[in-house]
Design a protein around this motif. Structure first.
Motif, PDB file in Angstrom:
ATOM      1  N   ASN A  55     -28.818  -0.627  13.428  1.00  0.00           N
ATOM      2  CA  ASN A  55     -27.513  -0.209  12.912  1.00  0.00           C
ATOM      3  C   ASN A  55     -27.664   0.510  11.577  1.00  0.00           C
ATOM      4  OD1 ASN A  55     -26.128  -1.200  15.126  1.00  0.00           O
ATOM      5  ND2 ASN A  55     -25.665  -3.164  14.164  1.00  0.00           N
ATOM      6  N   GLU A  56     -28.608   0.055  10.762  1.00  0.00           N
ATOM      7  CA  GLU A  56     -28.889   0.709   9.478  1.00  0.00           C
ATOM      8  C   GLU A  56     -29.363   2.151   9.712  1.00  0.00           C
ATOM      9  OE1 GLU A  56     -32.557   0.772   6.370  1.00  0.00           O
ATOM     10  OE2 GLU A  56     -32.038  -1.190   7.204  1.00  0.00           O
ATOM     11  N   VAL A  57     -30.295   2.328  10.646  1.00  0.00           N
ATOM     12  CA  VAL A  57     -30.826   3.660  10.951  1.00  0.00           C
ATOM     13  C   VAL A  57     -29.719   4.555  11.504  1.00  0.00           C
ATOM     14  CG1 VAL A  57     -32.446   4.946  12.409  1.00  0.00           C
ATOM     15  CG2 VAL A  57     -33.170   2.814  11.303  1.00  0.00           C
ATOM     16  N   LEU A  58     -28.889   4.018  12.396  1.00  0.00           N
ATOM     17  CA  LEU A  58     -27.777   4.783  12.958  1.00  0.00           C
ATOM     18  C   LEU A  58     -26.803   5.205  11.860  1.00  0.00           C
ATOM     19  CD1 LEU A  58     -26.249   5.923  15.385  1.00  0.00           C
ATOM     20  CD2 LEU A  58     -25.208   3.655  15.669  1.00  0.00           C
ATOM     21  N   ALA A  59     -26.480   4.299  10.964  1.00  0.00           N
ATOM     22  CA  ALA A  59     -25.564   4.630   9.862  1.00  0.00           C
ATOM     23  C   ALA A  59     -26.156   5.730   8.975  1.00  0.00           C
ATOM     24  CB  ALA A  59     -25.254   3.382   9.038  1.00  0.00           C
ATOM     25  N   LEU A  60     -27.459   5.667   8.722  1.00  0.00           N
ATOM     26  CA  LEU A  60     -28.114   6.716   7.937  1.00  0.00           C
ATOM     27  C   LEU A  60     -28.049   8.059   8.654  1.00  0.00           C
ATOM     28  CD1 LEU A  60     -31.272   4.874   6.567  1.00  0.00           C
ATOM     29  CD2 LEU A  60     -29.421   5.846   5.207  1.00  0.00           C
ATOM     30  N   ALA A  61     -28.270   8.056   9.962  1.00  0.00           N
ATOM     31  CA  ALA A  61     -28.223   9.305  10.733  1.00  0.00           C
ATOM     32  C   ALA A  61     -26.816   9.908  10.695  1.00  0.00           C
ATOM     33  CB  ALA A  61     -28.662   9.066  12.168  1.00  0.00           C
ATOM     34  N   LYS A  62     -25.800   9.073  10.845  1.00  0.00           N
ATOM     35  CA  LYS A  62     -24.414   9.567  10.784  1.00  0.00           C
ATOM     36  C   LYS A  62     -24.108  10.132   9.399  1.00  0.00           C
ATOM     37  CE  LYS A  62     -22.508   6.578  14.388  1.00  0.00           C
ATOM     38  NZ  LYS A  62     -21.512   5.551  14.720  1.00  0.00           N
ATOM     39  N   ASP A  63     -24.570   9.436   8.370  1.00  0.00           N
ATOM     40  CA  ASP A  63     -24.395   9.910   7.002  1.00  0.00           C
ATOM     41  C   ASP A  63     -25.132  11.233   6.805  1.00  0.00           C
ATOM     42  OD1 ASP A  63     -23.488   9.694   4.302  1.00  0.00           O
ATOM     43  OD2 ASP A  63     -25.435   8.870   3.713  1.00  0.00           O
ATOM     44  N   ALA A  64     -26.323  11.341   7.400  1.00  0.00           N
ATOM     45  CA  ALA A  64     -27.108  12.572   7.297  1.00  0.00           C
ATOM     46  C   ALA A  64     -26.362  13.753   7.913  1.00  0.00           C
ATOM     47  CB  ALA A  64     -28.463  12.387   7.975  1.00  0.00           C
ATOM     48  N   PHE A  65     -25.723  13.545   9.062  1.00  0.00           N
ATOM     49  CA  PHE A  65     -24.950  14.629   9.675  1.00  0.00           C
ATOM     50  C   PHE A  65     -23.827  15.082   8.749  1.00  0.00           C
ATOM     51  CE2 PHE A  65     -26.853  13.776  13.846  1.00  0.00           C
ATOM     52  CZ  PHE A  65     -26.999  15.084  14.294  1.00  0.00           C
ATOM     53  N   ARG A  66     -23.141  14.141   8.152  1.00  0.00           N
ATOM     54  CA  ARG A  66     -22.017  14.498   7.277  1.00  0.00           C
ATOM     55  C   ARG A  66     -22.500  15.205   6.010  1.00  0.00           C
ATOM     56  NH1 ARG A  66     -19.955   9.654   9.947  1.00  0.00           N
ATOM     57  NH2 ARG A  66     -18.105  10.337  11.104  1.00  0.00           N
ATOM     58  N   LYS A  67     -23.594  14.726   5.429  1.00  0.00           N
ATOM     59  CA  LYS A  67     -24.144  15.370   4.232  1.00  0.00           C
ATOM     60  C   LYS A  67     -24.658  16.768   4.558  1.00  0.00           C
ATOM     61  CE  LYS A  67     -25.267  11.341   1.491  1.00  0.00           C
ATOM     62  NZ  LYS A  67     -26.267  10.591   0.755  1.00  0.00           N
ATOM     63  N   SER A  68     -25.286  16.908   5.713  1.00  0.00           N
ATOM     64  CA  SER A  68     -25.800  18.207   6.129  1.00  0.00           C
ATOM     65  C   SER A  68     -24.657  19.201   6.317  1.00  0.00           C
ATOM     66  CB  SER A  68     -26.609  18.065   7.417  1.00  0.00           C
ATOM     67  OG  SER A  68     -27.076  19.315   7.847  1.00  0.00           O
ATOM     68  N   LYS A  69     -23.593  18.738   6.951  1.00  0.00           N
ATOM     69  CA  LYS A  69     -22.427  19.602   7.153  1.00  0.00           C
ATOM     70  C   LYS A  69     -21.870  20.065   5.818  1.00  0.00           C
ATOM     71  CE  LYS A  69     -18.568  17.556   7.637  1.00  0.00           C
ATOM     72  NZ  LYS A  69     -17.752  17.740   6.437  1.00  0.00           N
ATOM     73  N   ASP A  70     -21.785  19.164   4.860  1.00  0.00           N
ATOM     74  CA  ASP A  70     -21.193  19.490   3.560  1.00  0.00           C
ATOM     75  C   ASP A  70     -22.087  20.373   2.703  1.00  0.00           C
ATOM     76  OD1 ASP A  70     -18.962  17.982   4.239  1.00  0.00           O
ATOM     77  OD2 ASP A  70     -19.641  16.207   3.137  1.00  0.00           O
ATOM     78  N   SER A  71     -23.416  20.223   2.835  1.00  0.00           N
ATOM     79  CA  SER A  71     -24.344  20.923   1.943  1.00  0.00           C
ATOM     80  C   SER A  71     -25.032  22.136   2.567  1.00  0.00           C
ATOM     81  CB  SER A  71     -25.429  19.954   1.468  1.00  0.00           C
ATOM     82  OG  SER A  71     -26.269  19.592   2.557  1.00  0.00           O
ATOM     83  N   GLY A  72     -25.066  22.180   3.914  1.00  0.00           N
ATOM     84  CA  GLY A  72     -25.819  23.240   4.573  1.00  0.00           C
ATOM     85  C   GLY A  72     -27.317  23.008   4.518  1.00  0.00           C
ATOM     86  N   LYS A  73     -27.715  21.764   4.209  1.00  0.00           N
ATOM     87  CA  LYS A  73     -29.124  21.430   4.127  1.00  0.00           C
ATOM     88  C   LYS A  73     -29.534  20.491   5.256  1.00  0.00           C
ATOM     89  CE  LYS A  73     -29.595  21.968  -0.828  1.00  0.00           C
ATOM     90  NZ  LYS A  73     -29.970  21.314  -2.093  1.00  0.00           N
ATOM     91  N   LEU A  74     -30.822  20.551   5.598  1.00  0.00           N
ATOM     92  CA  LEU A  74     -31.428  19.627   6.542  1.00  0.00           C
ATOM     93  C   LEU A  74     -31.506  18.255   5.882  1.00  0.00           C
ATOM     94  CD1 LEU A  74     -33.372  18.765   8.920  1.00  0.00           C
ATOM     95  CD2 LEU A  74     -35.210  19.646   7.484  1.00  0.00           C
ATOM     96  N   TYR A  75     -31.228  17.207   6.655  1.00  0.00           N
ATOM     97  CA  TYR A  75     -31.458  15.841   6.188  1.00  0.00           C
ATOM     98  C   TYR A  75     -32.390  15.159   7.175  1.00  0.00           C
ATOM     99  CZ  TYR A  75     -28.350  15.777   2.242  1.00  0.00           C
ATOM    100  OH  TYR A  75     -27.793  16.008   1.018  1.00  0.00           O
TER     101      TYR A  75
END
Length: 150
Positions: A125-145
């Motif tokens: 669940n921790e890894v899944l939450a990080l992946a979901k957060d990564a998608f949102r951060k990537s969308k906002d920044s235009g950067k790879l996470y």
């Protein structure tokens, strides 16, 4: 003597708690990727697709729309590739949120390392939450996470 025993017991318990709650993964920010800014009208679809992600989706080998999208955004497994030195190679899964349509565009880019050692449901669940957060951060920044081992 009793105080020393209590102190040692307390320290042992604290170290066990620390081990139980140690993070198995973390996020790393990468370079900008060649993509587009998400149109505001697609934001709800983006969030729906990210929320549909399951832990097993992060490690699929087959190139596919892993969330079986119904809206304007899908999350694709773009394949995997190897990283590392010859004897210590590991697999990296390449996930992208893309617009649906004739000329799809990437709006978020996430890589997940297969060397993450998530054995328990809590760790997964921790890894899944990080992946979901990564998608949102990537969308906002235009950067790879990248979701990498801790």
């Amino acid at each position: 003597m009793k105080q020393i025993i209590r102190l040692v017991t307390a320290l042992l318990l604290l170290s066990l708690i620390g081990i139980a709650y140690a993070q198995v993964a973390k996020l790393e920010e990468g370079k900008k990727f060649k993509g587009v800014e998400l149109p505001e009208k697609f934001l709800a679809d983006f969030n729906t697709e990210v929320d549909k992600l399951q832990y097993a989706d992060l490690f699929r080998s087959k190139k596919d729309d892993i969330t079986h999208s119904t809206g304007q955004i899908r999350i694709d497994q773009q394949g995997s590739f190897s990283r590392g030195e010859k004897k210590k190679k590991f697999k990296v899964y390449n996930l992208q949120a893309q617009t649906n349509g004739k000329s799809s565009k990437t709006v978020a880019h996430v890589e997940v390392y297969d060397t993450i050692d998530a054995k328990t449901t809590a760790q997964q669940n921790e890894v899944l939450a990080l992946a979901k957060d990564a998608f949102r951060k990537s969308k906002d920044s235009g950067k790879l996470y990248q979701v990498v081992p801790n």
